[in-house]
Design an enzyme around this catalytic site. Structure first.
Site, mmCIF file in Angstrom:
data_model
loop_
_atom_site.group_PDB
_atom_site.id
_atom_site.type_symbol
_atom_site.label_atom_id
_atom_site.label_comp_id
_atom_site.label_asym_id
_atom_site.label_seq_id
_atom_site.Cartn_x
_atom_site.Cartn_y
_atom_site.Cartn_z
ATOM 1 N N TYR A 223 0.819 -1.320 -0.066
ATOM 2 C CA TYR A 223 0.158 -0.095 0.002
ATOM 3 C C TYR A 223 1.079 1.232 0.108
ATOM 4 O O TYR A 223 1.960 1.376 0.565
ATOM 5 C CB TYR A 223 -0.850 -0.032 1.152
ATOM 6 C CG TYR A 223 -1.740 -1.316 1.394
ATOM 7 C CD1 TYR A 223 -2.888 -1.392 0.271
ATOM 8 C CD2 TYR A 223 -1.515 -2.462 2.155
ATOM 9 C CE1 TYR A 223 -3.588 -2.818 0.416
ATOM 10 C CE2 TYR A 223 -2.198 -3.265 2.446
ATOM 11 C CZ TYR A 223 -3.222 -3.579 1.360
ATOM 12 O OH TYR A 223 -3.969 -4.830 1.302
ATOM 13 N N THR A 295 -7.865 0.114 17.581
ATOM 14 C CA THR A 295 -8.862 0.271 18.860
ATOM 15 C C THR A 295 -9.437 1.694 19.127
ATOM 16 O O THR A 295 -9.681 2.310 20.236
ATOM 17 C CB THR A 295 -8.006 0.047 20.095
ATOM 18 O OG1 THR A 295 -6.825 0.869 20.024
ATOM 19 C CG2 THR A 295 -7.418 -1.335 20.131
ATOM 20 N N SER A 296 -9.327 2.269 17.663
ATOM 21 C CA SER A 296 -9.951 3.623 17.797
ATOM 22 C C SER A 296 -11.006 3.521 16.401
ATOM 23 O O SER A 296 -10.780 2.686 15.503
ATOM 24 C CB SER A 296 -8.922 4.745 17.689
ATOM 25 O OG SER A 296 -8.269 4.436 16.434
#
Length: 365
Positions: A223, A295-296
């Site tokens: 990417y 985790t956000s």
């Protein structure tokens, strides 16, 4: 039959009153605080791109249970590659110097005419070699080992943003459970509790630690940037280091602790002149790994988590200095950043693998 709907506009007014002060006085859009609109319970509702936060089944963090870990011999230790042209030259010269010193020392030790050198090195040649390696590798202060970085208060956490240039090394993670891909560290996130609370995101047998340091990296083989990688398969790797209380503080944590005084409020930032991120890592080859999520928001399930099975340490008085960090802007009501961790998510029969063959758990000591 008649339906009364007069309460509905009142509900909208009440909801609006609750939302507007949040954006104006607190000045943040999402939070780790479950008691406010924008907290984890709302992540999957307020933004369409965050739907995975509510419906995903490979979410993070999780509770690590040692007795349920699957030993996998194919899981190799993680490699940290911070090489550029200058560093390659430095390491090459260092290795040649080491070989030269070892050879000279061996000759001195074997030459009976040089009795003094023989007494010094003869019986301690292995210790001498180890000493030289220690000096060259761990104590060499080389400018090329330092990265361009910025310490910033985002309003949800404090974060080190890593910058890159041709004259500075890139911080990369490879090997381990990463299938040969190379991941470049983009940032380092810090999750913590308040003065007398623990705030790590991952837990070990239900035990939460004072702090968790997360080196967040993206797949540069597949990417072009972090944004596209974060939403794509095998896009992100996060190297997690748990922080426990101890008699001495990790040297890089000391630097960051001092720097927190400059970023007490949201959007404040400070340049880190001599930051060396790999010094935040403990000396261990033992890892725990599983497939999970950010985790956000938006909780994309594109993360390979790598948790090191050894903590680094911080003194309690240093940890308390991190409590003077606020998610509010300067001049507004002070609202602490901590605690800023997401609650434990269901494992949902995921494999949690390890390369640890023995049942020695430093986390549980």
């Amino acid at each position: 039959m008649r339906f009364e709907c007069s309460h509905f506009p009142l509900f909208l007014i009440i909801l609006t009153c609750h939302i507007s002060p949040l954006k104006s006085s607190q000045n943040y859009q999402w939070s780790y605080d479950s008691d406010v609109f924008g907290g984890p319970h709302f992540w999957g509702l307020v933004e369409k791109d965050w739907w995975m936060c509510k419906k995903g089944r490979l979410q993070s963090p999780i509770d690590i249970q040692p007795d349920r870990l699957l030993f996998d011999a194919s899981v190799k230790p993680v490699s940290y590659a911070e090489l550029n042209f200058f560093l390659i030259i430095y390491l090459t010269i260092s290795l040649k110097l080491m070989r030269y010193i070892f050879t000279c020392a061996h000759l001195f030790a074997c030459n009976k005419k040089l009795g003094t050198w023989n007494r010094i090195f003869g019986a301690n040649i292995a210790k001498f070699r180890a000493w030289v390696v220690y000096i060259i590798i761990f104590h060499a202060q080389v400018p090329q080992l330092q990265v361009v970085s910025e310490f910033v208060n985002t309003g949800q956490m404090v974060r080190v943003r890593i910058g890159y240039s041709s004259k500075k090394p890139s911080v990369n993670i490879t090997s381990g459970p990463l299938y040969g891909y190379r991941y470049r560290v983009q940032r380092i996130d810090f999750h913590m509790g308040r003065k007398n609370e623990n705030g790590s995101e991952h837990t070990i047998n239900g035990r939460r630690f004072p702090m968790e340091v997360q080196l967040v990296a993206y797949n540069t083989d597949l990417y072009p940037n972090f944004t596209s990688a974060s939403k794509s398969p095998h896009g992100i790797a996060i190297l997690s280091v748990l922080v426990d209380f101890g008699p001495e503080t990790n040297q890089e944590l000391i630097k960051l602790t001092i720097a927190t005084a400059s970023i007490s409020y949201k959007d404040q930032r400070v340049q880190l002149a001599d930051f060396e991120p790999w010094r935040l890592l403990p000396f261990t080859r033992d890892i725990i790994t599983y497939e999970g999520s950010l985790t956000s928001p938006g909780c994309h399930e594109t993360v390979t988590w790598i948790i090191l099975n050894q903590p680094i340490f911080i003194k309690k008085e240093h940890f308390e200095e991190w409590s003077h960090l606020y998610l509010s802007m300067e001049g507004a009501e002070k609202v602490p950043v901590a605690p800023n961790f997401r609650k434990i998510q269901e494992t949902n029969n995921r494999l949690v693998r390890t390369n640890i063959q023995h049942k020695v758990w430093i986390f549980l000591s």
